[in-house]
Motif scaffolding. Structure first.
Motif, PDB file in Angstrom:
ATOM      1  N   LEU A 174       0.809  -1.216   0.000  1.00  0.00           N
ATOM      2  CA  LEU A 174       0.000   0.000   0.000  1.00  0.00           C
ATOM      3  C   LEU A 174       0.842   1.265   0.000  1.00  0.00           C
ATOM      4  O   LEU A 174       0.313   2.372  -0.077  1.00  0.00           O
ATOM      5  N   GLY A 175       2.173   1.098   0.102  1.00  0.00           N
ATOM      6  CA  GLY A 175       3.074   2.229   0.081  1.00  0.00           C
ATOM      7  C   GLY A 175       2.763   3.240   1.176  1.00  0.00           C
ATOM      8  O   GLY A 175       2.541   2.882   2.327  1.00  0.00           O
ATOM      9  N   ARG A 176       2.717   4.501   0.807  1.00  0.00           N
ATOM     10  CA  ARG A 176       2.414   5.566   1.752  1.00  0.00           C
ATOM     11  C   ARG A 176       0.929   5.901   1.783  1.00  0.00           C
ATOM     12  O   ARG A 176       0.518   6.918   2.339  1.00  0.00           O
ATOM     13  N   SER A 177       0.127   5.058   1.190  1.00  0.00           N
ATOM     14  CA  SER A 177      -1.317   5.283   1.162  1.00  0.00           C
ATOM     15  C   SER A 177      -1.883   5.349   2.577  1.00  0.00           C
ATOM     16  O   SER A 177      -1.412   4.677   3.493  1.00  0.00           O
ATOM     17  N   HIS A 178      -2.928   6.152   2.751  1.00  0.00           N
ATOM     18  CA  HIS A 178      -3.581   6.205   4.060  1.00  0.00           C
ATOM     19  C   HIS A 178      -4.356   4.921   4.363  1.00  0.00           C
ATOM     20  O   HIS A 178      -4.891   4.777   5.463  1.00  0.00           O
ATOM     21  N   LEU A 179      -4.408   4.008   3.408  1.00  0.00           N
ATOM     22  CA  LEU A 179      -5.003   2.694   3.698  1.00  0.00           C
ATOM     23  C   LEU A 179      -4.069   1.840   4.551  1.00  0.00           C
ATOM     24  O   LEU A 179      -4.510   0.882   5.187  1.00  0.00           O
ATOM     25  N   GLN A 180      -2.784   2.156   4.556  1.00  0.00           N
ATOM     26  CA  GLN A 180      -1.820   1.409   5.356  1.00  0.00           C
ATOM     27  C   GLN A 180      -2.071   1.668   6.835  1.00  0.00           C
ATOM     28  O   GLN A 180      -2.151   2.808   7.266  1.00  0.00           O
ATOM     29  N   ARG A 181      -2.226   0.613   7.610  1.00  0.00           N
ATOM     30  CA  ARG A 181      -2.500   0.729   9.039  1.00  0.00           C
ATOM     31  C   ARG A 181      -1.213   0.471   9.806  1.00  0.00           C
ATOM     32  O   ARG A 181      -0.680  -0.631   9.789  1.00  0.00           O
ATOM     33  N   LYS A 182      -0.718   1.478  10.485  1.00  0.00           N
ATOM     34  CA  LYS A 182       0.540   1.352  11.212  1.00  0.00           C
ATOM     35  C   LYS A 182       0.267   0.977  12.665  1.00  0.00           C
ATOM     36  O   LYS A 182      -0.161   1.788  13.474  1.00  0.00           O
ATOM     37  N   ALA A 183       0.479  -0.269  12.979  1.00  0.00           N
ATOM     38  CA  ALA A 183       0.377  -0.776  14.347  1.00  0.00           C
ATOM     39  C   ALA A 183       1.310  -1.976  14.426  1.00  0.00           C
ATOM     40  O   ALA A 183       1.555  -2.652  13.423  1.00  0.00           O
TER      41      ALA A 183
ATOM     42  N   ARG B 285     -11.519   5.056  10.738  1.00  0.00           N
ATOM     43  CA  ARG B 285     -10.727   5.194   9.512  1.00  0.00           C
ATOM     44  C   ARG B 285      -9.684   4.076   9.408  1.00  0.00           C
ATOM     45  O   ARG B 285      -9.504   3.464   8.362  1.00  0.00           O
ATOM     46  N   GLY B 286      -8.982   3.828  10.514  1.00  0.00           N
ATOM     47  CA  GLY B 286      -7.919   2.834  10.493  1.00  0.00           C
ATOM     48  C   GLY B 286      -8.413   1.415  10.301  1.00  0.00           C
ATOM     49  O   GLY B 286      -7.684   0.559   9.789  1.00  0.00           O
ATOM     50  N   GLU B 287      -9.653   1.159  10.694  1.00  0.00           N
ATOM     51  CA  GLU B 287     -10.201  -0.189  10.580  1.00  0.00           C
ATOM     52  C   GLU B 287     -10.799  -0.492   9.211  1.00  0.00           C
ATOM     53  O   GLU B 287     -10.915  -1.660   8.828  1.00  0.00           O
ATOM     54  N   GLU B 288     -11.203   0.527   8.481  1.00  0.00           N
ATOM     55  CA  GLU B 288     -12.113   0.313   7.352  1.00  0.00           C
ATOM     56  C   GLU B 288     -11.555  -0.614   6.274  1.00  0.00           C
ATOM     57  O   GLU B 288     -12.249  -1.529   5.810  1.00  0.00           O
ATOM     58  N   PHE B 289     -10.321  -0.417   5.858  1.00  0.00           N
ATOM     59  CA  PHE B 289      -9.796  -1.256   4.788  1.00  0.00           C
ATOM     60  C   PHE B 289      -9.737  -2.718   5.219  1.00  0.00           C
ATOM     61  O   PHE B 289     -10.158  -3.616   4.480  1.00  0.00           O
ATOM     62  N   GLY B 290      -9.229  -2.981   6.418  1.00  0.00           N
ATOM     63  CA  GLY B 290      -9.170  -4.353   6.902  1.00  0.00           C
ATOM     64  C   GLY B 290     -10.541  -4.954   7.122  1.00  0.00           C
ATOM     65  O   GLY B 290     -10.749  -6.161   6.898  1.00  0.00           O
ATOM     66  N   ASP B 291     -11.492  -4.137   7.558  1.00  0.00           N
ATOM     67  CA  ASP B 291     -12.844  -4.653   7.766  1.00  0.00           C
ATOM     68  C   ASP B 291     -13.506  -4.985   6.430  1.00  0.00           C
ATOM     69  O   ASP B 291     -14.191  -6.003   6.303  1.00  0.00           O
ATOM     70  N   VAL B 292     -13.292  -4.143   5.433  1.00  0.00           N
ATOM     71  CA  VAL B 292     -13.823  -4.425   4.101  1.00  0.00           C
ATOM     72  C   VAL B 292     -13.267  -5.748   3.576  1.00  0.00           C
ATOM     73  O   VAL B 292     -14.023  -6.622   3.111  1.00  0.00           O
ATOM     74  N   LEU B 293     -11.954  -5.909   3.635  1.00  0.00           N
ATOM     75  CA  LEU B 293     -11.346  -7.125   3.097  1.00  0.00           C
ATOM     76  C   LEU B 293     -11.815  -8.371   3.834  1.00  0.00           C
ATOM     77  O   LEU B 293     -12.197  -9.365   3.207  1.00  0.00           O
ATOM     78  N   ALA B 294     -11.772  -8.319   5.170  1.00  0.00           N
ATOM     79  CA  ALA B 294     -12.142  -9.506   5.938  1.00  0.00           C
ATOM     80  C   ALA B 294     -13.616  -9.847   5.761  1.00  0.00           C
ATOM     81  O   ALA B 294     -13.973 -11.010   5.530  1.00  0.00           O
ATOM     82  N   GLU B 295     -14.478  -8.849   5.863  1.00  0.00           N
ATOM     83  CA  GLU B 295     -15.910  -9.120   5.716  1.00  0.00           C
ATOM     84  C   GLU B 295     -16.224  -9.581   4.293  1.00  0.00           C
ATOM     85  O   GLU B 295     -17.071 -10.464   4.098  1.00  0.00           O
TER      86      GLU B 295
END
Length: 399
Positions: A101-110, A244-254
């Motif tokens: 995802l590079g520097r995209s705001h979709l990248q979740r940093k944790a 915001r931080g959850e949305e991409f992962g929630d979309v993919l998993a769901e």
């Protein structure tokens, strides 16, 4: 269930074990900790009762140096606390899911996923067979439930405890429940037993990383639930950044699990994800219409849903496809990495191989006897990588 869209429950994917009267020893409890040391008292209590090693992987507000002293009153506890480096761990593989995802705001940093992955590597090198991942906000009333969970690992790749207390859901799913819809939970990494001696999955750096861990190449691995645990409460709507931080992962998993519910393989086609993204937007908008905007809680919920919707609108179908392809590549990378680790060298040598700082306390009292081990478990169905592996860094080998 039919059509493309959100499913309120994935309960049908979990293999119900029936009555569980068998127990097996827990070799270690692994806690990826970010809270102050007092949050580890519950994990320490459980590890002491079960004669298991407590492995704490510390970052944030958790200081490895202070952990043994904080748990010193548990005289029979063996604890090893490791400082998790902010820059990551030397010689752990570079995973494509952390870079695609590079520097995209979709990248979740944790660092939770990275700490769990380190826990898997240390467990393999330590010679542990059965380990439990436990978050530092989880309470397990009956410690024997962890022994019941690991007893099922002969025929399962993951066994979670049924979480009560505060539901383990995303912000959007919390809002779905709060506005009157049925919203279930699933097996999660907060209290999860895994067969450390043979598991070849990893936790990607994304929200719902535990759901990805439980997947094989095309379907869900054998997964079950037993016993009970409680998650401490928090306000999911207090900070819109959480949504915001959850949305991409929630979309993919769901989106993936909705297909599994229908006995369909994991999708990596833009057409499916285009349809699912539209359905996800419709879900959020329906939830928002059920919220009373005249109450403080309603205002907070709407702000959180607006944040989720804003992030959702920036997700493209190709982002979903690229991430799934990267995850498939990483499965091969991780399988090679974990298979190359020096086995059964002991925890001290394993920690040293990764050049990490650790702080330990040895038990002072007499250790309680463990339940008898069950017979060696059979290997489950092997998985076959779908894509070639990217270049990875060297693997530590202890000589």
């Amino acid at each position: 269930m039919s059509g493309v869209g959100h499913h309120n429950s994935h309960r049908g994917l979990i293999q119900e074990p029936g009555p569980v009267d068998r127990r097996a020893p827990v070799d270690a409890i692994i806690v990826p900790s970010g809270r102050p040391e007092f949050a580890l008292v519950e994990a320490g209590r459980l590890a002491a009762l079960l004669d298991a090693t407590l492995l704490v992987l510390s970052s944030g507000y958790s200081r490895a140096r202070a952990v043994p002293d904080r748990l010193a009153r548990l005289s029979t506890l063996q604890v090893v606390a490791v400082d998790f480096p902010a820059a990551g761990v030397r010689d752990m593989p570079v995973l494509e899911t952390s870079t695609v995802l590079g520097r995209s705001h979709l990248q979740r940093k944790a660092d939770t996923s990275a700490k769990r992955n380190l826990g898997l590597a240390l467990a393999r090198m330590s010679g542990w067979r059965n380990v439990v991942f436990l978050d530092d906000d989880i309470v397990v009333p009956d410690a024997a439930d962890l022994e019941r969970a690991v007893a099922l690992l002969d025929v399962h790749d993951g066994v979670g405890l049924r979480l009560g207390g505060f539901p383990d859901n995303s912000v959007v799913c919390h809002a779905n429940r709060e506005t009157g819809e049925l919203q279930d939970t699933f097996v999660g990494g907060g209290a999860l037993a895994v067969p450390a001696d043979r598991i070849d999955s990893f936790f990607p750096e994304i929200y719902n990383e535990d759901w990805f861990f439980l997947l094989g190449d095309t379907a869900l691995r054998p997964v079950s639930q037993v016993g009970h645990a409680l998650q401490r409460s928090y306000d999911p709507f207090s900070d819109p950044d959480r949504a915001r931080g959850e949305e991409f992962g929630d979309v993919l998993a769901e989106g993936i699990f909705a297909r599994l519910d229908q006995h369909l393989p994991i999708a990596a086609e833009t057409g499916y994800w285009s349809d699912f993204l539209r359905a996800r937007l419709g879900l959020i908008e329906r939830i928002a219409k059920r919220i009373d905007p005249a109450t403080p809680k309603g205002v907070a919920m709407l702000r959180a849903l607006d944040a989720a919707k804003g992030r959702l609108r920036s997700i493209r179908p190709v982002d979903c496809v690229r991430y799934i392809e990267a995850w498939q590549n990483d499965r091969k990378t991780w399988r090679d990495f974990i298979g190359d680790l020096a086995p059964n060298v002991g925890l001290d040598a394993a920690v040293g191989a990764f050049d990490l700082s650790s702080f330990t306390s040895a038990p002072r009292g007499r250790r309680r006897s463990k339940p008898e081990r069950t017979a060696p478990r059979p290997a489950l169905a092997a998985t076959v990588p779908l894509s070639p592996s990217p270049v990875r860094r060297s693997v530590p080998v202890v000589r």
